[in-house]
Design a protein around this motif. Structure first.
Motif, PDB file in Angstrom:
ATOM      1  N   MET A 166       0.911  -1.247   0.021  1.00 44.78           N
ATOM      2  CA  MET A 166      -0.071   0.050  -0.093  1.00 44.78           C
ATOM      3  C   MET A 166       0.967   1.172   0.132  1.00 44.78           C
ATOM      4  N   ASN A 167       0.940   1.981  -0.904  1.00 44.60           N
ATOM      5  CA  ASN A 167       1.778   3.077  -1.257  1.00 44.60           C
ATOM      6  C   ASN A 167       1.222   4.464  -1.138  1.00 44.60           C
ATOM      7  N   ILE A 168      -0.233   4.174  -0.978  1.00 47.78           N
ATOM      8  CA  ILE A 168      -1.257   5.191  -1.137  1.00 47.78           C
ATOM      9  C   ILE A 168      -2.214   4.933  -0.282  1.00 47.78           C
ATOM     10  N   VAL A 169      -3.120   5.686   0.562  1.00 47.64           N
ATOM     11  CA  VAL A 169      -4.515   5.142   1.248  1.00 47.64           C
ATOM     12  C   VAL A 169      -5.617   5.986   0.427  1.00 47.64           C
ATOM     13  N   LEU A 170      -6.417   4.997  -0.112  1.00 47.33           N
ATOM     14  CA  LEU A 170      -7.553   5.505  -0.844  1.00 47.33           C
ATOM     15  C   LEU A 170      -8.507   5.741   0.070  1.00 47.33           C
ATOM     16  N   LEU A 171      -9.087   6.932  -0.202  1.00 48.72           N
ATOM     17  CA  LEU A 171     -10.384   7.387   0.751  1.00 48.72           C
ATOM     18  C   LEU A 171     -11.557   7.594  -0.096  1.00 48.72           C
ATOM     19  N   ASP A 172     -12.570   7.396   0.298  1.00 52.95           N
ATOM     20  CA  ASP A 172     -14.045   7.622  -0.426  1.00 52.95           C
ATOM     21  C   ASP A 172     -14.187   9.290  -0.381  1.00 52.95           C
ATOM     22  N   PRO A 173     -14.526   9.982  -1.389  1.00 51.81           N
ATOM     23  CA  PRO A 173     -14.793  11.287  -1.473  1.00 51.81           C
ATOM     24  C   PRO A 173     -15.529  11.909   0.078  1.00 51.81           C
ATOM     25  N   ARG A 174     -16.485  10.875   0.560  1.00 48.15           N
ATOM     26  CA  ARG A 174     -17.253  11.350   1.832  1.00 48.15           C
ATOM     27  C   ARG A 174     -16.338  11.329   3.034  1.00 48.15           C
ATOM     28  N   ASP A 181     -13.992  -5.091  -7.404  1.00 51.91           N
ATOM     29  CA  ASP A 181     -13.601  -3.698  -6.937  1.00 51.91           C
ATOM     30  C   ASP A 181     -12.585  -3.536  -5.760  1.00 51.91           C
ATOM     31  N   GLN A 182     -12.522  -4.589  -4.929  1.00 52.03           N
ATOM     32  CA  GLN A 182     -11.470  -4.886  -3.845  1.00 52.03           C
ATOM     33  C   GLN A 182     -10.139  -5.030  -4.689  1.00 52.03           C
ATOM     34  N   TYR A 183     -10.070  -5.971  -5.677  1.00 53.15           N
ATOM     35  CA  TYR A 183      -8.713  -5.836  -6.470  1.00 53.15           C
ATOM     36  C   TYR A 183      -8.293  -4.713  -6.945  1.00 53.15           C
ATOM     37  N   ILE A 184      -9.303  -4.005  -7.553  1.00 56.03           N
ATOM     38  CA  ILE A 184      -8.922  -2.543  -8.024  1.00 56.03           C
ATOM     39  C   ILE A 184      -8.360  -1.626  -6.889  1.00 56.03           C
ATOM     40  N   THR A 185      -9.040  -1.741  -5.939  1.00 55.23           N
ATOM     41  CA  THR A 185      -8.356  -0.915  -4.752  1.00 55.23           C
ATOM     42  C   THR A 185      -7.082  -1.404  -4.518  1.00 55.23           C
ATOM     43  N   LEU A 186      -6.666  -2.743  -4.374  1.00 52.88           N
ATOM     44  CA  LEU A 186      -5.323  -3.040  -4.218  1.00 52.88           C
ATOM     45  C   LEU A 186      -4.399  -2.590  -5.090  1.00 52.88           C
ATOM     46  N   GLY A 187      -4.738  -2.627  -6.403  1.00 58.46           N
ATOM     47  CA  GLY A 187      -3.842  -2.161  -7.517  1.00 58.46           C
ATOM     48  C   GLY A 187      -3.636  -0.479  -7.405  1.00 58.46           C
ATOM     49  N   LEU A 188      -4.563   0.192  -7.256  1.00 56.94           N
ATOM     50  CA  LEU A 188      -4.705   1.432  -6.928  1.00 56.94           C
ATOM     51  C   LEU A 188      -3.626   1.994  -5.774  1.00 56.94           C
ATOM     52  N   GLU A 189      -3.873   1.414  -4.841  1.00 52.94           N
ATOM     53  CA  GLU A 189      -3.294   1.667  -3.563  1.00 52.94           C
ATOM     54  C   GLU A 189      -1.522   1.201  -3.704  1.00 52.94           C
ATOM     55  N   GLN A 190      -1.364   0.217  -4.449  1.00 47.78           N
ATOM     56  CA  GLN A 190      -0.041  -0.128  -4.621  1.00 47.78           C
ATOM     57  C   GLN A 190       0.633   0.810  -5.738  1.00 47.78           C
ATOM     58  N   ALA A 191       0.002   1.190  -6.836  1.00 51.02           N
ATOM     59  CA  ALA A 191       0.786   2.105  -7.793  1.00 51.02           C
ATOM     60  C   ALA A 191       0.569   3.605  -7.175  1.00 51.02           C
ATOM     61  N   GLY A 192      -0.285   3.942  -6.392  1.00 46.65           N
ATOM     62  CA  GLY A 192      -0.302   5.464  -5.911  1.00 46.65           C
ATOM     63  C   GLY A 192      -1.361   6.044  -6.866  1.00 46.65           C
ATOM     64  N   ASP A 193      -2.256   5.441  -7.420  1.00 41.03           N
ATOM     65  CA  ASP A 193      -3.190   5.997  -8.398  1.00 41.03           C
ATOM     66  C   ASP A 193      -4.510   5.889  -7.589  1.00 41.03           C
ATOM     67  N   THR A 194      -5.371   6.949  -8.337  1.00 38.56           N
ATOM     68  CA  THR A 194      -6.764   7.187  -7.704  1.00 38.56           C
ATOM     69  C   THR A 194      -7.800   6.792  -8.593  1.00 38.56           C
ATOM     70  N   ILE A 195      -7.543   6.673  -9.897  1.00 41.33           N
ATOM     71  CA  ILE A 195      -8.762   6.478 -10.716  1.00 41.33           C
ATOM     72  C   ILE A 195      -8.926   4.918 -11.383  1.00 41.33           C
ATOM     73  N   ALA A 196     -10.061   4.510 -10.756  1.00 34.34           N
ATOM     74  CA  ALA A 196     -10.367   3.090 -11.167  1.00 34.34           C
ATOM     75  C   ALA A 196     -10.422   2.846 -12.754  1.00 34.34           C
ATOM     76  N   PRO A 197      -9.771   1.694 -13.278  1.00 33.94           N
ATOM     77  CA  PRO A 197      -9.967   1.505 -14.761  1.00 33.94           C
ATOM     78  C   PRO A 197     -11.513   1.187 -15.070  1.00 33.94           C
ATOM     79  N   LYS A 198     -11.929   1.185 -16.204  1.00 33.49           N
ATOM     80  CA  LYS A 198     -13.290   0.887 -16.523  1.00 33.49           C
ATOM     81  C   LYS A 198     -13.494  -0.613 -16.712  1.00 33.49           C
ATOM     82  N   ILE A 199     -14.188  -1.406 -16.264  1.00 32.24           N
ATOM     83  CA  ILE A 199     -14.163  -2.891 -16.491  1.00 32.24           C
ATOM     84  C   ILE A 199     -15.314  -3.309 -17.075  1.00 32.24           C
ATOM     85  N   GLU A 200     -15.398  -4.065 -18.244  1.00 27.03           N
ATOM     86  CA  GLU A 200     -16.805  -4.504 -18.934  1.00 27.03           C
ATOM     87  C   GLU A 200     -16.496  -6.187 -18.790  1.00 27.03           C
TER      88      GLU A 200
END
Lengths: 235, 235
Positions: B1-9, B126-145
């Motif tokens: 975890m290289n960044i802590v992701l928070l919900d806007p709320r 969603d949980q895997y996306i959070t882990l990837g974003l927190e690893q990379a230091g990113d905040t924007i989830a990719p689109k998934i279809e």
């Protein structure tokens, strides 16, 4: 398993025999082999062949050699990696072998937990190498070396690996220049532990001939960065 | 975890609060945070900041915003992947998100076991996306279809993704030309299942605008080939 690896002793007779329980179970359950099918077989540290399946039982599979196939080339790279967590070690070795890394060196580093060196996984390197070779269709195991002390490795061993056409690159976030790509020579790649090398270690690596480059502003895990870097350097 | 992701709320007040048990435990156990330390925080689908830790308890960590940081750019790539085994799915999503893939499309294919579509792992994207974003230091989830039928996807959806500066590449062992490298435009990458696409599927992909390229004579697993290909294409 895209090739079945046999020990040279299993291929001394005219007909060859698969006797490993792991390999027999895999072939029966996942490949659904039948008598008369062809099967790709590699001889450890030797050649690769198409064979024909003559006999299948619970204890053995008997093969006839048909035709030689090319063994894939290795990538001209020595991967120098800070000893990872045991779970990551398996994936790192299997992936590196699959991608054709020529030599793997595991080293200690300040942020490597000392318990990792006691991991039973470290006794299973041969098994991971086999899995990687069987995945890739390769027969030649990479050389693996282990150095449990950072400073003596960097000062005494690393400089002997660096030549005019074989530089050493370390991935480090806080430097100006991006990692090279599409190189046409061999190289050494140095990969730090989770949390990265400490400044003292980076300085010592650079002092001993390593070039530090960044990989963009994403922080990538060891096991992910290795295929990413190999794809970038050897394309 | 290289960044802590928070919900806007969680960032509507002057002071921000981390209340997730997973995040609090990670920060206490693995990062050894102390009051007064700085901490990198990202707001989901928003900006990224350096914060200062004001308060630490078992239930919450209170932060003060200090300074905005750049969110890393995405790679301009849509990854179209035959639905992998559940265990591989997790790694594939985390790695793709870490490396900055812009959009991920999971599709069916002949060699995809139908049971994979019932996997509980699919509910955890969603949980895997959070882990990837927190690893990379990113905040924007990719689109998934997700497309559970191969032919309608390839005939009706894939052609809408292909443009002059956004081709589609499929990795396939039995073709003449090697996969491009160092491209300077966006692209779609199509990755087959274990065992590869069947000839009918490759033909349908090509008929609908995909270009088939080989990746050398090593057979690389899905989860390894993705970072390898991204390193090669975007270097």
């Amino acid at each position: 398993m895209n090739i079945v690896l046999l020990d040279p002793r299993q291929t001394e007779q005219a007909l060859w025999t698969i006797s490993s329980k792991r390999q027999i179970e895999h072939l029966k359950q996942h490949v659904d082999i039948q008598v008369g099918d062809t099967l790709k077989v590699g001889i450890r540290e030797g050649k690769r062949y198409i064979t024909e399946i003559l006999e299948i039982s619970d204890q053995k599979i008997v093969l006839k050699r048909l035709q030689e196939q090319a063994v894939p080339d290795k990538l001209p790279v020595t991967l120098i990696v800070a000893m990872p967590r045991p779970k990551v070690l398996r994936r790192l070795i299997v992936d590196s072998v699959t991608l054709g890394v020529d030599k793997i060196i595991l080293i200690h580093s300040y942020r490597v937990d000392k318990s990792y060196w006691q991991s039973p996984f470290l006794q299973q390197l041969d098994q991971y190498i086999t899995l990687g070779l069987e995945q890739a269709g390769d027969t030649i195991a990479p050389k693996i070396e282990i150095y449990k002390r950072f400073k003596p490795f960097v000062e005494d061993v690393l400089p002997t690996l660096i030549h005019e056409n074989c530089p050493a690159f370390v991935a480090h976030p806080y430097v100006e220049n991006p990692m090279p790509s599409s190189i046409e020579h061999s190289c050494n790649i140095v990969i730090g532990p989770e949390g990265g090398f400490i400044p003292y270690e980076i300085d010592l690596l650079i002092k001993n001939g390593c070039q530090a480059f960044h990989l963009g502003n994403r922080i990538i895990r060891t096991e992910t960065v290795i295929p990413y870097l190999l794809g970038r350097l050897f394309c």
